[in-house]
Write a protein that holds these residues in place. Structure first.
Motif, PDB file in Angstrom:
ATOM      1  N   GLY A  31       0.817  -1.204   0.000  1.00 53.77           N
ATOM      2  CA  GLY A  31       0.000   0.000   0.000  1.00 53.77           C
ATOM      3  C   GLY A  31       0.851   1.255   0.000  1.00 53.77           C
ATOM      4  N   VAL A  32       0.280   2.344  -0.510  1.00 49.05           N
ATOM      5  CA  VAL A  32       1.038   3.582  -0.646  1.00 49.05           C
ATOM      6  C   VAL A  32       1.073   4.400   0.644  1.00 49.05           C
ATOM      7  CG1 VAL A  32       0.705   3.753  -3.137  1.00 49.05           C
ATOM      8  CG2 VAL A  32      -0.987   4.762  -1.607  1.00 49.05           C
ATOM      9  N   SER A  33       0.393   3.952   1.656  1.00 46.76           N
ATOM     10  CA  SER A  33       0.492   4.631   2.950  1.00 46.76           C
ATOM     11  C   SER A  33       1.375   3.851   3.913  1.00 46.76           C
ATOM     12  CB  SER A  33      -0.904   4.818   3.567  1.00 46.76           C
ATOM     13  OG  SER A  33      -1.537   3.566   3.779  1.00 46.76           O
ATOM     14  N   SER A  34       2.076   2.844   3.411  1.00 47.87           N
ATOM     15  CA  SER A  34       2.890   1.973   4.260  1.00 47.87           C
ATOM     16  C   SER A  34       4.306   2.514   4.437  1.00 47.87           C
ATOM     17  CB  SER A  34       2.966   0.572   3.648  1.00 47.87           C
ATOM     18  OG  SER A  34       3.691   0.603   2.424  1.00 47.87           O
ATOM     19  N   SER A  35       4.958   2.091   5.505  1.00 45.32           N
ATOM     20  CA  SER A  35       6.358   2.469   5.709  1.00 45.32           C
ATOM     21  C   SER A  35       7.245   1.848   4.633  1.00 45.32           C
ATOM     22  CB  SER A  35       6.824   2.028   7.102  1.00 45.32           C
ATOM     23  OG  SER A  35       6.690   0.622   7.264  1.00 45.32           O
ATOM     24  N   GLN A  36       6.859   0.663   4.159  1.00 41.94           N
ATOM     25  CA  GLN A  36       7.647   0.021   3.100  1.00 41.94           C
ATOM     26  C   GLN A  36       7.658   0.874   1.828  1.00 41.94           C
ATOM     27  OE1 GLN A  36       5.344  -1.423   4.973  1.00 41.94           O
ATOM     28  NE2 GLN A  36       5.916  -3.501   5.579  1.00 41.94           N
ATOM     29  N   TRP A  37       6.481   1.417   1.476  1.00 51.26           N
ATOM     30  CA  TRP A  37       6.403   2.236   0.267  1.00 51.26           C
ATOM     31  C   TRP A  37       7.202   3.530   0.430  1.00 51.26           C
ATOM     32  CZ3 TRP A  37       4.731   6.975  -1.540  1.00 51.26           C
ATOM     33  CH2 TRP A  37       4.535   7.076  -2.922  1.00 51.26           C
ATOM     34  N   LEU A  38       7.131   4.131   1.599  1.00 53.05           N
ATOM     35  CA  LEU A  38       7.884   5.366   1.838  1.00 53.05           C
ATOM     36  C   LEU A  38       9.389   5.113   1.762  1.00 53.05           C
ATOM     37  CD1 LEU A  38       5.837   7.015   4.725  1.00 53.05           C
ATOM     38  CD2 LEU A  38       6.050   7.817   2.365  1.00 53.05           C
ATOM     39  N   GLN A  39       9.828   3.970   2.280  1.00 56.23           N
ATOM     40  CA  GLN A  39      11.250   3.640   2.183  1.00 56.23           C
ATOM     41  C   GLN A  39      11.663   3.456   0.722  1.00 56.23           C
ATOM     42  OE1 GLN A  39      13.695   3.507   4.433  1.00 56.23           O
ATOM     43  NE2 GLN A  39      12.347   4.161   6.079  1.00 56.23           N
ATOM     44  N   GLN A  40      10.806   2.812  -0.049  1.00 58.07           N
ATOM     45  CA  GLN A  40      11.123   2.605  -1.460  1.00 58.07           C
ATOM     46  C   GLN A  40      11.119   3.927  -2.221  1.00 58.07           C
ATOM     47  OE1 GLN A  40      12.031  -0.487  -2.648  1.00 58.07           O
ATOM     48  NE2 GLN A  40      12.713   0.727  -4.416  1.00 58.07           N
ATOM     49  N   LEU A  41      10.205   4.821  -1.869  1.00 61.95           N
ATOM     50  CA  LEU A  41      10.194   6.140  -2.482  1.00 61.95           C
ATOM     51  C   LEU A  41      11.501   6.874  -2.198  1.00 61.95           C
ATOM     52  CD1 LEU A  41       8.830   8.505  -3.963  1.00 61.95           C
ATOM     53  CD2 LEU A  41       7.736   9.129  -1.784  1.00 61.95           C
ATOM     54  N   ALA A  42      11.984   6.778  -0.970  1.00 66.38           N
ATOM     55  CA  ALA A  42      13.252   7.420  -0.619  1.00 66.38           C
ATOM     56  C   ALA A  42      14.404   6.844  -1.444  1.00 66.38           C
ATOM     57  CB  ALA A  42      13.525   7.248   0.876  1.00 66.38           C
ATOM     58  N   MET A  43      14.359   5.547  -1.705  1.00 64.11           N
ATOM     59  CA  MET A  43      15.403   4.914  -2.514  1.00 64.11           C
ATOM     60  C   MET A  43      15.330   5.376  -3.970  1.00 64.11           C
ATOM     61  SD  MET A  43      15.278   1.070  -0.881  1.00 64.11           S
ATOM     62  CE  MET A  43      16.539   0.416  -1.970  1.00 64.11           C
ATOM     63  N   VAL A  44      14.127   5.518  -4.489  1.00 64.26           N
ATOM     64  CA  VAL A  44      13.964   6.025  -5.847  1.00 64.26           C
ATOM     65  C   VAL A  44      14.468   7.464  -5.939  1.00 64.26           C
ATOM     66  CG1 VAL A  44      12.241   6.756  -7.546  1.00 64.26           C
ATOM     67  CG2 VAL A  44      12.068   4.496  -6.496  1.00 64.26           C
ATOM     68  N   ASP A  45      14.176   8.249  -4.925  1.00 68.52           N
ATOM     69  CA  ASP A  45      14.625   9.641  -4.911  1.00 68.52           C
ATOM     70  C   ASP A  45      16.151   9.711  -4.925  1.00 68.52           C
ATOM     71  OD1 ASP A  45      13.759  12.541  -4.486  1.00 68.52           O
ATOM     72  OD2 ASP A  45      15.183  12.269  -2.841  1.00 68.52           O
ATOM     73  N   ALA A  46      16.782   8.854  -4.114  1.00 66.42           N
ATOM     74  CA  ALA A  46      18.245   8.828  -4.085  1.00 66.42           C
ATOM     75  C   ALA A  46      18.805   8.383  -5.431  1.00 66.42           C
ATOM     76  CB  ALA A  46      18.722   7.891  -2.980  1.00 66.42           C
ATOM     77  N   GLU A  47      18.133   7.423  -6.081  1.00 68.72           N
ATOM     78  CA  GLU A  47      18.564   6.970  -7.405  1.00 68.72           C
ATOM     79  C   GLU A  47      18.477   8.105  -8.413  1.00 68.72           C
ATOM     80  OE1 GLU A  47      17.352   3.607 -10.788  1.00 68.72           O
ATOM     81  OE2 GLU A  47      16.280   3.705  -8.879  1.00 68.72           O
ATOM     82  N   ALA A  48      17.374   8.836  -8.397  1.00 68.61           N
ATOM     83  CA  ALA A  48      17.202   9.938  -9.339  1.00 68.61           C
ATOM     84  C   ALA A  48      18.247  11.033  -9.097  1.00 68.61           C
ATOM     85  CB  ALA A  48      15.793  10.510  -9.219  1.00 68.61           C
ATOM     86  N   GLU A  49      18.487  11.343  -7.843  1.00 68.36           N
ATOM     87  CA  GLU A  49      19.472  12.390  -7.535  1.00 68.36           C
ATOM     88  C   GLU A  49      20.874  11.960  -7.947  1.00 68.36           C
ATOM     89  OE1 GLU A  49      20.460  15.497  -3.949  1.00 68.36           O
ATOM     90  OE2 GLU A  49      19.744  13.500  -3.393  1.00 68.36           O
TER      91      GLU A  49
END
Length: 381
Positions: free
Chosen positions: A219-237
């Motif tokens: 789910g998009v309100s989960s801590s797992q999703w937020l962690q993955q979003l942070a990883m995607v952000d780091a990848e993009a940066e």
């Protein structure tokens, strides 16, 4: 107590912005920015001129989700200022969106009209992600891709994706005509992009599916999703920092996502009256294609509208086409669309627990026309 019950009207659907700012308009805009406009009507999306472009498509990164959880993605959210979201096509699902992205066409033209769709003349469904060896992807989607057209114009075009996707039916339908680089890890993807973008002119397309998978599972309100979003952000940066300054980076998505709790689910294998007159159930939980038995369309339409009142818009095929949901529809694509289509509102989903039991295990869903699903970021750095 008030004599009148106060109700909150459902949020308006977001109609697809074909020809203006949809996912199908990204590659034509990139080609124009590289100095080789595609032979078609210009779109409303304009990108800055540059000798090289890298387009990073993050599966499942809806614009509203990025705004809502900006704290978990400081780099990507910093690019939101001054940017305007685009839209996915309909349905807002991966196979449909990736093919619109790769061809520059709407679903009604390229023909991948959902997660699953009927193979005309049969009682079978084609799963556009997993494909079927009996269906030739070049016949199913015969239009040249934007990648092939750009390559023939002298642009160096590269697709960077997981190795398992190299020869998939979806890749053949949506991304043929480009050089394919298999890259399963972040470091591999970034290295491949740096290498391919050294050519001038060039366009490199990177795809990351992990955020979408995490959203489906947790789910998009989960801590797992937020962690993955942070990883995607780091990848993009990291990608931006590693690319040479002359290379433009564009970050887009194929759709967003909503969480669908158990209480917001209709199961046709429990409410079996919904299958009366339905020969085949296609699509996915948020956007269903109903292929009806002869003469049953009106009854199916009435039954589903009454049963899902307030939870879905239920339209005939012609009604959905008239709304512009699929863009112009080719004659060969017409029978792939349901006789009746069901677009869910809010967090509702329509499931078939016996035939499509895997879907019942998912938390995050997409496919319909809510803002959370339809709006996608178009970020340029």
């Amino acid at each position: 107590m008030s004599e009148h019950l106060v109700t909150t009207p459902p949020e308006a659907f977001v109609e697809p912005a074909y020809g203006r700012r949809s996912l199908a308009d990204v590659m034509p805009a990139v080609a124009a920015a590289l100095g080789s406009p595609l032979d078609r009507t210009p779109t409303g999306l304009t990108l800055p001129d540059a000798p090289s472009y890298v387009v990073f498509l993050v599966d499942g990164l809806g614009a509203r989700l990025l705004e809502r959880y900006a704290h978990a993605a400081p780099y990507l959210s910093s690019l939101l200022a001054g940017s305007e979201p685009g839209t996915a096509g309909v349905p807002s699902t991966t196979a449909t969106s990736l093919t619109s992205f790769g061809t520059g066409l709407g679903p009604g033209a390229h023909g991948l009209v959902g997660f699953t769709a009927r193979v005309p003349g049969t009682g079978e469904l084609l799963n556009h992600l997993w494909w079927d060896q009996n269906v030739d992807p070049l016949e199913w989607q015969p239009h040249p891709t934007s990648f092939a057209t750009m390559s023939s114009a002298g642009i160096d075009v590269t697709v960077v994706n997981k190795r398992e996707f190299r020869d998939s039916g979806l890749t053949m339908a949506s991304a043929r005509g480009a050089s394919f680089v298999g890259a399963d890890k972040v470091g591999e993807r970034i290295a491949a992009a740096v290498s391919s973008s050294s050519a001038r002119p060039s366009m490199t397309y990177l795809y990351d599916s992990d955020l979408d998978w995490t959203g489906h599972r947790w789910g998009v309100s989960s801590s797992q999703w937020l962690q993955q979003l942070a990883m995607v952000d780091a990848e993009a940066e990291q990608l931006r920092e590693t690319l040479p300054p002359h290379v433009r980076l564009v970050v887009v998505a194929d759709h967003g996502m909503v969480d669908s709790p158990t209480a917001s689910r209709t199961d046709v294998d429990t409410e079996t009256h919904l299958l009366d007159g339905v020969a085949l159930l296609g699509g996915e939980a948020r956007f269903r294609h109903l292929y009806c038995r002869s003469g049953a369309v009106d009854d199916v339409l009435t039954t589903w509208r009454e049963s899902l009142a307030g939870n879905a818009d239920v339209l005939t095929r012609s009604g959905a086409i008239a709304r512009g949901w699929f863009g112009p529809v080719d004659a060969r694509v017409l029978p792939r669309l349901g006789d009746v289509v069901v677009a869910c509102r809010g967090d509702h989903g329509v499931f078939a627990s016996e035939k499509f039991d895997y879907e019942t295990t998912l938390v995050g869903l997409h496919g319909s026309l809510t803002a959370d699903e339809m709006l996608i970021p178009v970020l340029v750095d």
